[in-house]
Write an enzyme that holds these catalytic residues in place. Structure first.
Site, PDB file in Angstrom:
ATOM      1  CB  SER A 130      41.963  10.815  57.972  1.00 25.64           C
ATOM      2  OG  SER A 130      41.126  11.843  57.481  1.00 25.64           O
ATOM      3  CD  GLU A 191      36.161  15.087  59.600  1.00 29.32           C
ATOM      4  OE1 GLU A 191      37.207  14.451  59.420  1.00 29.32           O
ATOM      5  OE2 GLU A 191      35.047  14.531  59.703  1.00 29.32           O
TER       6      GLU A 191
HETATM    7  C1  6PG Z   1      38.066  10.948  58.061  1.00 25.57           C
HETATM    8  C2  6PG Z   1      36.743  11.311  58.658  1.00 25.57           C
HETATM    9  C3  6PG Z   1      35.923  10.120  58.901  1.00 25.57           C
HETATM   10  C4  6PG Z   1      34.464  10.456  59.150  1.00 25.57           C
HETATM   11  C5  6PG Z   1      34.048  10.349  60.560  1.00 25.57           C
HETATM   12  C6  6PG Z   1      33.296  11.483  61.185  1.00 25.57           C
HETATM   13  O1  6PG Z   1      39.037  11.372  58.646  1.00 25.57           O
HETATM   14  O2  6PG Z   1      38.102  10.297  57.009  1.00 25.57           O
HETATM   15  O3  6PG Z   1      36.926  11.967  59.880  1.00 25.57           O
HETATM   16  O4  6PG Z   1      36.539   9.378  59.893  1.00 25.57           O
HETATM   17  O5  6PG Z   1      34.007  11.502  58.436  1.00 25.57           O
HETATM   18  O6  6PG Z   1      33.307   9.185  60.524  1.00 25.57           O
HETATM   19  O7  6PG Z   1      31.997  11.439  60.821  1.00 25.57           O
HETATM   20  P1  6PG Z   1      30.769  12.119  61.550  1.00 25.57           P
HETATM   21  O8  6PG Z   1      30.676  13.479  60.969  1.00 25.57           O
HETATM   22  O9  6PG Z   1      29.636  11.237  61.128  1.00 25.57           O
HETATM   23  O10 6PG Z   1      30.965  12.094  63.020  1.00 25.57           O
END
Ligand code: 6PG
Length: 466
Positions: A130, A191
């Site tokens: 992440s 998130e």
């Molecule tokens: C991270 C994010 C990253 C990304 C995902 C989710 O931890 O760096 O979570 O993995 O933002 O792809 O994205 P969506 O909002 O497109 O589902």
């Protein structure tokens, strides 16, 4: 470079390239492979002078560059691409080699791959990564899971490149099998929830308290130097200050209100339903993105449906309390899910490790995680954080703000399903009485499903109709 690279990366897109450059910057000799020659050239161009990077579009050359046991990370799109790469790699892998999938793979797929490769003596690890592009280059949060012995082989590399909180590296072993990808999936669920809670608070501040974008930038900037301090609050403040190309229009005002998603939030909700762990605030965030896609229908209903536009008596401070309390509840839900899944699937996730790693580098990093970390360190048996006295104190202090904001937003037709779900979750868990006795009576009435009683043990059925 013959057999002297300590680490190899397959997939030189933004994340793969940045992570590999980060590893090379920390003194490791590395090799990168991609079938796209432009990406191979880019890696070579972007290498820091003096670092040892071998980049190629030739798989046998890539393999030959690696020391044994080979440590190969994949950063390719989740799904069939991972299996395609594994198939191409298969002839070159030997017993003891370690393959790490750093993408957002679905944890059940990771479990299958772990089993499949283990049968050939190959360690397959799923690792959550992440922090986006910048995190990959300067210090991500890393959530590795799988074979613990294999983990120790790659531990020095990942500890060197991970984000740091004080002297702690934001990487730790997350548990067996697909634990790393499970923890990352739930990270993404949280998130989604925190982003939606911030968005709903923005709606209340904008439409209820009539804050301008300049005021919004100021509010989120101030909030970020309080207990709300977090990466998502910080970037929210920046967003409100950003102008479009014409240098006059606030870019936020011209961004279409339709959200995309890659699916990790939805997976979190589906898995929570499967395990019967309530995570309604994450569910509300997933649903809100789905509702956003019905733009034409929303546009049309907006012209026909009357909304009450009364006076707002809530204050900015109520909004702050509401957001803070609801964010706490979102973490509580996500961590409860990890805890339960860990038991059900015997992943042995040390919750303190997950929370520790999330304190830096990742998208949901926040000051609150230090509070959660302290709880899990002092009370490792904690199943759900609402049990913990420090969390109860925080919620008791801030929940009234959340009630006030949800109530006024709802009265005035401002959708706030994530905020509302958080207060309802808190109320449901903190009551000794739920009206579920009536549900049991109804089930027994139409289906003879039986019920238990409060006055004696056993299973009972009533002849409801005379
Ligand atoms: C991270 C994010 C990253 C990304 C995902 C989710 O931890 O760096 O979570 O993995 O933002 O792809 O994205 P969506 O909002 O497109 O589902």
């Amino acid at each position: 470079m013959q057999n002297n690279c300590q680490f190899g990366m397959i997939g030189l897109g933004v994340m793969g390239q940045n992570l590999l450059l980060n590893i090379a910057d920390h003194g490791f000799a590395v090799a990168g492979f991609d079938t796209n020659t432009q990406k191979v050239a880019e890696l070579q161009q972007n290498a820091t002078v003096g670092t040892q990077i071998f980049a190629t579009d030739n798989l046998p050359q890539f393999i030959n560059a690696l020391q044994s046991p080979k440590k190969i990370m994949l950063l390719v799109p989740a799904g069939p691409a991972v299996d395609a790469v594994l198939q191409n790699l298969a002839p070159y892998l030997n017993q003891g080699d370690i393959v790490i999938d750093g993408g957002n793979s679905f944890y059940k797929h990771t479990n299958e791959r772990v089993q499949r490769l283990a049968a050939q003596g190959i360690h397959f690890m799923g690792m959550g990564v992440s922090g986006g592009e910048e995190g990959a280059r300067r210090g991500p949060a890393l959530m590795p899971g799988g074979d613990e012995v294999a983990w120790h082989h790659v531990q020095p590399i990942f500890e060197a490149i991970a984000a740091k909180v004080g002297t702690d590296a934001c990487v730790a072993y997350m548990g067996k099998d697909a634990a790393g990808h499970f923890v990352k999936m739930v990270h993404n669920g949280i998130e989604y929830a925190v982003m939606q809670l911030i968005a709903e608070t923005y709606a209340v501040l904008k439409h209820g308290l009539h804050y301008t974008n300049t005021q919004l930038q100021d509010v989120f900037t101030r909030w970020n130097s309080t207990e709300l301090e977090s990466y998502l609050i910080e970037i929210t403040a920046d967003i409100f200050g950003k102008k479009a190309e014409d240098e006059t229009t606030d870019i936020i005002d011209i961004i279409l209100d339709v959200a995309g998603s890659k699916g990790t939030g939805k997976w979190t909700s589906v898995e929570a339903l499967q395990l019967s762990i309530p995570i309604p605030t994450i569910d509300a965030a997933v649903t809100a993105r789905a509702v956003s896609t019905f733009k034409p229908l929303r546009n049309s209903l907006a012209t026909t449906v009357q909304k009450c536009t009364g006076e707002f008596t809530i204050t900015e401070n109520d909004c702050k309390s509401a957001l803070y309390a609801a964010i706490i509840v979102a973490y509580v839900q996500g961590l409860h899910l990890i805890q339960q899944a860990s038991v059900d699937m015997n992943m042995q996730v040390p919750l303190a490790n997950a929370v520790k790693v999330w304190r830096g580098g990742c998208i949901i990093r926040s000051q609150l995680l230090t509070t959660f970390y302290d709880v899990f360190v002092q009370h490792p048996q904690t199943v759900q954080l609402l049990e913990a006295a420090p969390i109860q104190q925080l919620l008791n202090t801030h929940i009234q703000g959340l009630r006030a904001v949800v109530s006024q937003a709802t009265q005035n037709g401002i959708a706030c399903s994530a905020l509302a779900s958080a207060v309802t979750y808190f109320d449901m868990f903190s009551t000794a009485y739920l009206p579920i006795n009536l549900i049991q009576a109804q089930r027994d009435y139409f289906g003879a499903h039986t019920y238990q009683r409060t006055d004696k043990d056993g299973s009972f059925h009533t002849q409801w109709q005379a």
